[in-house]
Design an enzyme around this catalytic site. Structure first.
Site, PDB file in Angstrom:
ATOM      1  N   THR A 208       0.812  -1.221   0.000  1.00 40.66           N
ATOM      2  CA  THR A 208       0.000   0.000   0.000  1.00 40.66           C
ATOM      3  C   THR A 208       0.843   1.269   0.000  1.00 40.66           C
ATOM      4  O   THR A 208       0.458   2.269  -0.627  1.00 40.66           O
ATOM      5  CB  THR A 208      -0.909  -0.005   1.263  1.00 40.66           C
ATOM      6  OG1 THR A 208      -1.825  -1.084   1.124  1.00 40.66           O
ATOM      7  CG2 THR A 208      -1.681   1.277   1.437  1.00 40.66           C
TER       8      THR A 208
ATOM      9  N   ASP B 252       1.406  -6.667  -4.476  1.00 43.01           N
ATOM     10  CA  ASP B 252       0.462  -6.555  -3.373  1.00 43.01           C
ATOM     11  C   ASP B 252       0.788  -7.816  -2.570  1.00 43.01           C
ATOM     12  O   ASP B 252       0.829  -8.925  -3.122  1.00 43.01           O
ATOM     13  CB  ASP B 252      -0.961  -6.580  -3.949  1.00 43.01           C
ATOM     14  CG  ASP B 252      -1.999  -6.125  -2.947  1.00 43.01           C
ATOM     15  OD1 ASP B 252      -1.837  -6.423  -1.756  1.00 43.01           O
ATOM     16  OD2 ASP B 252      -2.981  -5.502  -3.360  1.00 43.01           O
ATOM     17  N   SER B 253       1.043  -7.685  -1.263  1.00 39.28           N
ATOM     18  CA  SER B 253       1.735  -8.784  -0.582  1.00 39.28           C
ATOM     19  C   SER B 253       0.980 -10.113  -0.451  1.00 39.28           C
ATOM     20  O   SER B 253       1.623 -11.137  -0.198  1.00 39.28           O
ATOM     21  CB  SER B 253       2.280  -8.320   0.763  1.00 39.28           C
ATOM     22  OG  SER B 253       1.269  -8.215   1.714  1.00 39.28           O
TER      23      SER B 253
ATOM     24  N   THR C 147       1.335  -4.864   4.078  1.00 40.27           N
ATOM     25  CA  THR C 147       1.162  -5.302   5.466  1.00 40.27           C
ATOM     26  C   THR C 147       0.552  -6.707   5.576  1.00 40.27           C
ATOM     27  O   THR C 147       0.761  -7.380   6.578  1.00 40.27           O
ATOM     28  CB  THR C 147       0.252  -4.323   6.242  1.00 40.27           C
ATOM     29  OG1 THR C 147      -1.017  -4.249   5.599  1.00 40.27           O
ATOM     30  CG2 THR C 147       0.868  -2.950   6.337  1.00 40.27           C
ATOM     31  N   ASP C 148      -0.177  -7.140   4.540  1.00 44.20           N
ATOM     32  CA  ASP C 148      -0.926  -8.398   4.683  1.00 44.20           C
ATOM     33  C   ASP C 148      -0.039  -9.590   5.033  1.00 44.20           C
ATOM     34  O   ASP C 148      -0.406 -10.412   5.871  1.00 44.20           O
ATOM     35  CB  ASP C 148      -1.709  -8.704   3.399  1.00 44.20           C
ATOM     36  CG  ASP C 148      -2.900  -7.769   3.221  1.00 44.20           C
ATOM     37  OD1 ASP C 148      -3.260  -7.065   4.182  1.00 44.20           O
ATOM     38  OD2 ASP C 148      -3.468  -7.736   2.114  1.00 44.20           O
TER      39      ASP C 148
ATOM     40  N   THR D 262      -0.216 -22.621  19.168  1.00 43.06           N
ATOM     41  CA  THR D 262      -1.557 -22.312  19.672  1.00 43.06           C
ATOM     42  C   THR D 262      -2.211 -21.177  18.877  1.00 43.06           C
ATOM     43  O   THR D 262      -1.532 -20.275  18.389  1.00 43.06           O
ATOM     44  CB  THR D 262      -1.534 -21.948  21.175  1.00 43.06           C
ATOM     45  OG1 THR D 262      -2.831 -21.497  21.545  1.00 43.06           O
ATOM     46  CG2 THR D 262      -0.519 -20.872  21.499  1.00 43.06           C
ATOM     47  N   GLN D 263      -3.530 -21.258  18.785  1.00 45.67           N
ATOM     48  CA  GLN D 263      -4.292 -20.185  18.132  1.00 45.67           C
ATOM     49  C   GLN D 263      -4.351 -18.946  19.030  1.00 45.67           C
ATOM     50  O   GLN D 263      -4.700 -17.865  18.561  1.00 45.67           O
ATOM     51  CB  GLN D 263      -5.728 -20.660  17.857  1.00 45.67           C
ATOM     52  CG  GLN D 263      -5.804 -21.758  16.829  1.00 45.67           C
ATOM     53  CD  GLN D 263      -7.224 -22.299  16.649  1.00 45.67           C
ATOM     54  OE1 GLN D 263      -8.190 -21.713  17.093  1.00 45.67           O
ATOM     55  NE2 GLN D 263      -7.321 -23.427  15.976  1.00 45.67           N
ATOM     56  N   CYS D 264      -4.044 -19.133  20.319  1.00 45.76           N
ATOM     57  CA  CYS D 264      -4.101 -17.986  21.241  1.00 45.76           C
ATOM     58  C   CYS D 264      -2.996 -16.990  20.916  1.00 45.76           C
ATOM     59  O   CYS D 264      -1.917 -17.362  20.476  1.00 45.76           O
ATOM     60  CB  CYS D 264      -3.906 -18.453  22.681  1.00 45.76           C
ATOM     61  SG  CYS D 264      -5.228 -19.489  23.269  1.00 45.76           S
TER      62      CYS D 264
HETATM   63  N1  ASP Z   1      -2.915  -5.516   0.424  1.00 45.21           N
HETATM   64  C1  ASP Z   1      -1.836  -4.680   0.874  1.00 45.21           C
HETATM   65  C2  ASP Z   1      -0.578  -5.523   0.899  1.00 45.21           C
HETATM   66  O1  ASP Z   1      -0.390  -6.284   1.804  1.00 45.21           O
HETATM   67  C3  ASP Z   1      -2.119  -4.114   2.190  1.00 45.21           C
HETATM   68  C4  ASP Z   1      -1.067  -3.189   2.733  1.00 45.21           C
HETATM   69  O2  ASP Z   1       0.014  -3.014   2.215  1.00 45.21           O
HETATM   70  O3  ASP Z   1      -1.355  -2.583   3.786  1.00 45.21           O
HETATM   71  O4  ASP Z   1       0.222  -5.433   0.031  1.00 45.21           O
END
Ligand code: ASP
Length: 342
Positions: A14, A59-60, A91-92, A276-278
């Site tokens: 992003t 896009d990640s 971020t993904d 763990t999922q926690c």
């Molecule tokens: N879909 C975007 C990515 O992971 C989201 C981001 O960068 O915040 O590339």
């Protein structure tokens, strides 16, 4: 004092996207053009930096283990020329890439700061400028010998980070490990918890890339999961599985076939790691019968590793020519600060 130099590996995300045709997408050269006309990025207190734009920008969610290895190779190829590294990333899947880099880069003496943003730099209200400028400062002027993730005022250990918020600027946390630094009016490094600078080596970083043959997967348990779903997952070419269990590492035990499928897979050499999922706490396979049944089936404990760290670590270990017993031993050993054993 010679000016510090930082290498920016711009992989996509992003941070550099533009709104076209109704949605955000990465556009080559766009981030650089925004930075070139923004006085903040020309400030004399910033280090010198170069931007290496990846082709294609991703896009990640489209990132694969081959992309992780490409970033690690890129850092190694420029390691001697720069004081630090910034990886611009979506971020993904950022927590996966930060974890994978932590394992692939061994003997790191310089900072590798992975960052990105929730709102692109092109928007008037954004978190991109602060995240990028602080990442550049951390990479240039601080001795942080590890792969970190910087976001919204906190520097986190890369192999402890998870994405926890799809909307807010506080997109990341490391729920089982304290931040490595808080960035407010001051930059306060938490030196007590930083990885030590490697000693007794004459510099340089070693690279063990993740191989395409190291096929691993993750399966999140849910009430009612059947043995056949598990069996389908444990088919070749899978060599390792992160089993995301309940609580302190528990799984259903009333279905004997479920346990038999696990035992057959581990006997065939598939490494199955219990995480763990926690968000907090650790796996303890001795606590309940529903946990010890997994241990008897040959499943090993992932202790307090994040599923992201466990998955990338397992892929990295399976990329090396190691006996399965050694892969299992190392999975349960703290290598980069990713795991705490009680
Ligand atoms: N879909 C975007 C990515 O992971 C989201 C981001 O960068 O915040 O590339």
């Amino acid at each position: 004092m010679p000016m510090k130099k930082v290498y920016i590996a711009y992989t996509g995300g992003t941070i550099g996207m533009k709104h076209v045709g109704g949605s955000y997408r990465p556009i080559p050269g766009y981030l650089q053009s925004l930075m070139a006309t923004n006085p903040a990025f020309q400030h004399p207190e910033l280090p010198q930096y170069v931007i290496h734009q990846y082709e294609p920008l991703l896009d990640s969610p489209n990132m694969t283990p081959a992309d992780w290895s490409k970033i690690a190779r890129d850092i190694c190829a420029h390691y001697d020329e720069y004081d630090g590294f910034v990886v611009l990333h979506g971020t993904d899947t950022m927590a996966y890439t930060a974890s994978a880099l932590a394992f692939m880069l061994e003997g790191l003496e310089k900072p590798v700061i992975v960052t990105g943003s929730q709102i692109p730099l092109c928007e008037i209200r954004n978190d991109a400028q602060e995240n990028l400028i602080t990442a550049l400062i951390l990479a240039a002027y601080y001795q942080i010998p590890e792969v970190c993730l910087y976001f919204n005022g906190r520097l986190l250990r890369g192999c402890r980070a998870v994405k926890v918020n799809a909307d807010g600027f506080d997109a990341f946390d490391s729920p089982r490990f304290p931040p490595l630094a808080y960035i407010g009016i001051e930059i306060e490094l938490n030196r007590r918890v930083l990885q030590p600078v490697p000693v007794g080596r004459n510099g340089g970083v070693r690279l063990q890339a993740i191989a395409e043959t190291a096929v691993v997967g993750a399966l999140r348990l849910f009430p009612g999961i059947s043995a056949s779903i598990l069996e389908n997952m444990l088919q070749p070419p899978l060599r390792g599985l992160i089993l995301e269990t309940y609580g302190s590492g528990n799984a259903p035990t009333n279905d004997q076939r479920f346990l038999d499928v696990l035992a057959q897979a581990t006997a065939a050499g598939i490494v199955i790691v219990d995480c763990t999922q926690c968000l907090r706490g650790t796996v303890d396979l001795t606590k309940y019968a529903t946990g010890s049944a997994l241990a008897q089936a040959g499943v090993i404990s992932g202790y307090d590793m994040t599923a992201e760290a466990a998955l990338t670590k397992l892929a990295w270990l399976l990329s090396q020519d190691l006996p399965v017993t050694e892969v299992k031993r190392l999975m349960q050993t703290d290598l980069r600060g990713e795991l705490t054993r009680p």
